[in-house]
Design a protein around this motif. Structure first.
Motif, PDB file in Angstrom:
ATOM      1  N   ARG A   4      14.554   2.388  30.563  1.00  0.00           N
ATOM      2  CA  ARG A   4      15.554   2.909  29.793  1.00  0.00           C
ATOM      3  C   ARG A   4      16.067   3.393  30.958  1.00  0.00           C
ATOM      4  O   ARG A   4      17.046   4.776  30.969  1.00  0.00           O
ATOM      5  CB  ARG A   4      14.996   4.032  28.951  1.00  0.00           C
ATOM      6  N   VAL A   6      21.277   5.192  30.946  1.00  0.00           N
ATOM      7  CA  VAL A   6      22.376   4.838  29.526  1.00  0.00           C
ATOM      8  C   VAL A   6      23.791   5.257  30.352  1.00  0.00           C
ATOM      9  O   VAL A   6      23.624   5.674  31.573  1.00  0.00           O
ATOM     10  CB  VAL A   6      22.259   6.119  28.976  1.00  0.00           C
ATOM     11  N   VAL A   8      27.413   6.910  30.566  1.00  0.00           N
ATOM     12  CA  VAL A   8      28.255   6.804  29.801  1.00  0.00           C
ATOM     13  C   VAL A   8      29.901   6.711  30.745  1.00  0.00           C
ATOM     14  O   VAL A   8      30.395   6.719  32.415  1.00  0.00           O
ATOM     15  CB  VAL A   8      28.128   8.904  30.405  1.00  0.00           C
ATOM     16  N   THR A  31      22.281   2.139  26.519  1.00  0.00           N
ATOM     17  CA  THR A  31      22.615   2.787  25.533  1.00  0.00           C
ATOM     18  C   THR A  31      24.112   2.451  26.350  1.00  0.00           C
ATOM     19  O   THR A  31      23.893   3.079  27.562  1.00  0.00           O
ATOM     20  CB  THR A  31      23.074   4.024  25.384  1.00  0.00           C
ATOM     21  N   VAL A  33      27.853   4.861  26.682  1.00  0.00           N
ATOM     22  CA  VAL A  33      27.922   5.884  25.519  1.00  0.00           C
ATOM     23  C   VAL A  33      29.930   5.443  25.515  1.00  0.00           C
ATOM     24  O   VAL A  33      30.270   5.227  27.115  1.00  0.00           O
ATOM     25  CB  VAL A  33      27.962   7.215  26.165  1.00  0.00           C
ATOM     26  N   VAL A  73      24.317  13.592  22.898  1.00  0.00           N
ATOM     27  CA  VAL A  73      22.665  13.409  23.567  1.00  0.00           C
ATOM     28  C   VAL A  73      21.450  13.535  23.283  1.00  0.00           C
ATOM     29  O   VAL A  73      20.789  12.603  23.028  1.00  0.00           O
ATOM     30  CB  VAL A  73      22.799  13.619  25.144  1.00  0.00           C
ATOM     31  N   VAL A  76      20.886  10.530  21.487  1.00  0.00           N
ATOM     32  CA  VAL A  76      20.495   8.892  22.387  1.00  0.00           C
ATOM     33  C   VAL A  76      18.973   9.489  23.021  1.00  0.00           C
ATOM     34  O   VAL A  76      17.810   8.167  23.032  1.00  0.00           O
ATOM     35  CB  VAL A  76      21.219   9.033  24.019  1.00  0.00           C
ATOM     36  N   TYR A  77      18.554  10.669  22.977  1.00  0.00           N
ATOM     37  CA  TYR A  77      17.725  11.299  23.738  1.00  0.00           C
ATOM     38  C   TYR A  77      16.488  10.725  22.638  1.00  0.00           C
ATOM     39  O   TYR A  77      15.721   9.659  23.127  1.00  0.00           O
ATOM     40  CB  TYR A  77      17.484  12.406  24.429  1.00  0.00           C
ATOM     41  N   ILE A  82      14.035   9.119  29.346  1.00  0.00           N
ATOM     42  CA  ILE A  82      15.266   8.396  29.884  1.00  0.00           C
ATOM     43  C   ILE A  82      14.807   8.034  31.190  1.00  0.00           C
ATOM     44  O   ILE A  82      14.645   8.871  32.168  1.00  0.00           O
ATOM     45  CB  ILE A  82      16.610   8.705  29.405  1.00  0.00           C
ATOM     46  N   VAL A  85      20.566   8.200  34.311  1.00  0.00           N
ATOM     47  CA  VAL A  85      21.432   7.805  33.803  1.00  0.00           C
ATOM     48  C   VAL A  85      22.861   7.959  34.104  1.00  0.00           C
ATOM     49  O   VAL A  85      22.916   8.673  35.734  1.00  0.00           O
ATOM     50  CB  VAL A  85      22.034   9.257  32.384  1.00  0.00           C
ATOM     51  N   PHE A 123      22.707  15.764  29.302  1.00  0.00           N
ATOM     52  CA  PHE A 123      21.530  14.992  29.678  1.00  0.00           C
ATOM     53  C   PHE A 123      19.853  15.773  30.218  1.00  0.00           C
ATOM     54  O   PHE A 123      18.855  15.735  30.455  1.00  0.00           O
ATOM     55  CB  PHE A 123      21.858  14.206  30.694  1.00  0.00           C
TER      56      PHE A 123
END
Length: 248
Positions: A4, A6, A8, A31, A33, A73, A76-77, A82, A85, A123
Motif C-alpha cells: 500500500r 500513498v 502526495v 492512493t 493525493v 489522512v 486514507v488510512y 500503509i 508514503v 501520516f
C-alpha cells in the motif's frame, strides 16, 4: 497482499516517475493525493495500463489547510496498513518575484515547507501504531545553504530538512522510517523556465529510480543524483568570505 503506497502531490514530475516504477515492480494499492482529481486522471490511466492488477485511486485536498490534511489522512488510512508514503508536492516561483510580492513569498514558504511537514506529521500520527512503514519527504539541495538566487524556496526546503531530522530522532526506536530526499535540479515542468535558459538537469526517471531504491534500502537521506551530496558538502563548508563572492 499488495503493498500500500500513498503519494502526495502525485502529478509532480518526480512523483509520476516513482509511481511508474512502483507499479512496474508488482501490483500495488496506490492512493494519489492531489489538488485536482480530474488532472490526475491521465496519470491513473497511464498507471493502470502499466499495471492492470493494481488498485489506483485519487483523492483531492487543499494542501494548505491543516484541518483538511488531518481529515484526508484519516480517510486514507482508515485502519489499513500503509507501507510507503511519498510527499512530493511543491512549486518553484521566481526568487525576484517572491521578493517583490510578500503574498507570493508567503505562499512559496507554505506550499514548499509548511505543507509537506503537516502531511508528514499527519501520516506519522496514524502510522506510528503500525510500528513499520516509511514516510519519504522530498526536500531539495536548495535547503542545505541559503543562496541569493533561491533563498525563499531554499528556506522552505530547509524547514523540511530540519523537520525530517526531528522525526527521524523521534522514531529512532521504531520501525517507522523517515526518509529525507534531496534532489538536485531535475527536468520537470516545475523547472521549465530554468531549462529554457540552458541549465542542464537530471532526468526525472533517474531521480525517481534512486528515490525508490533508497526508500527500499531504508536510507535516511537520499541525494539524487548522488553527486549532489559532494557538491553540497563543499558549498556548506565554504567560508563566508569565499561564499559571498559567488554568484549562485
Amino acid at each position: 497482499m499488495m503493498k500500500r503506497i500513498v503519494i502526495v502531490g502525485a502529478t509532480s514530475g518526480i512523483a509520476k516517475e516513482c509511481a511508474r516504477i512502483w507499479v512496474k515492480e508488482s501490483p500495488v494499492d496506490l492512493t494519489l493525493v492531489v489538488r485536482d482529481v480530474a488532472r490526475a486522471q491521465p496519470l491513473i490511466a497511464d498507471l493502470q495500463v502499466r499495471s492492470p492488477h493494481s488498485k489506483i485511486e485519487a483523492i483531492a485536498v487543499d494542501f494548505n489547510d491543516a484541518t483538511a490534511i488531518h481529515n484526508i489522512v484519516e480517510v486514507v488510512y482508515h485502519s489499513r496498513t500503509i507501507d510507503n508514503v511519498l510527499i512530493a508536492h511543491g512549486t518553484l516561483p521566481d526568487q525576484v518575484d517572491c521578493e517583490k510580492d510578500l503574498n507570493l513569498c508567503k505562499e512559496t514558504l507554505e506550499i514548499n515547507g509548511v505543507s509537506p511537514c503537516l502531511f508528514a506529521e499527519a501520516f506519522a500520527q496514524v502510522m506510528q501504531n503500525q510500528g513499520k512503514g516509511n514516510i519519504a519527504i522530498i526536500g531539495s539541495v536548495a535547503g542545505d545553504r541559503g543562496r541569493k538566487s533561491n533563498y525563499i524556496y531554499g528556506a522552505a526546503k530547509g524547514l523540511v530538512s530540519r523537520y525530517a531530522q526531528g522525526m527521524q530522532h523521534r522514531f529512532a526506536d521504531n520501525r517507522l522510517k523517515i526518509t529525507l530526499i534531496k534532489p538536485g535540479p531535475t527536468a520537470t515542468p516545475m523547472t521549465e523556465k530554468m531549462r529554457s535558459k540552458g541549465m542542464k538537469m537530471a532526468p526525472p526517471d533517474l531521480v525517481a529510480k534512486e528515490i525508490v531504491e533508497g526508500i527500499a534500502k531504508g536510507k535516511t537521506v537520499i541525494y539524487t543524483p548522488k553527486k549532489w551530496q559532494i557538491i553540497m558538502l563543499i558549498i556548506q563548508h565554504l567560508p563566508s568570505f569565499v561564499f559571498n563572492k559567488l554568484n549562485i
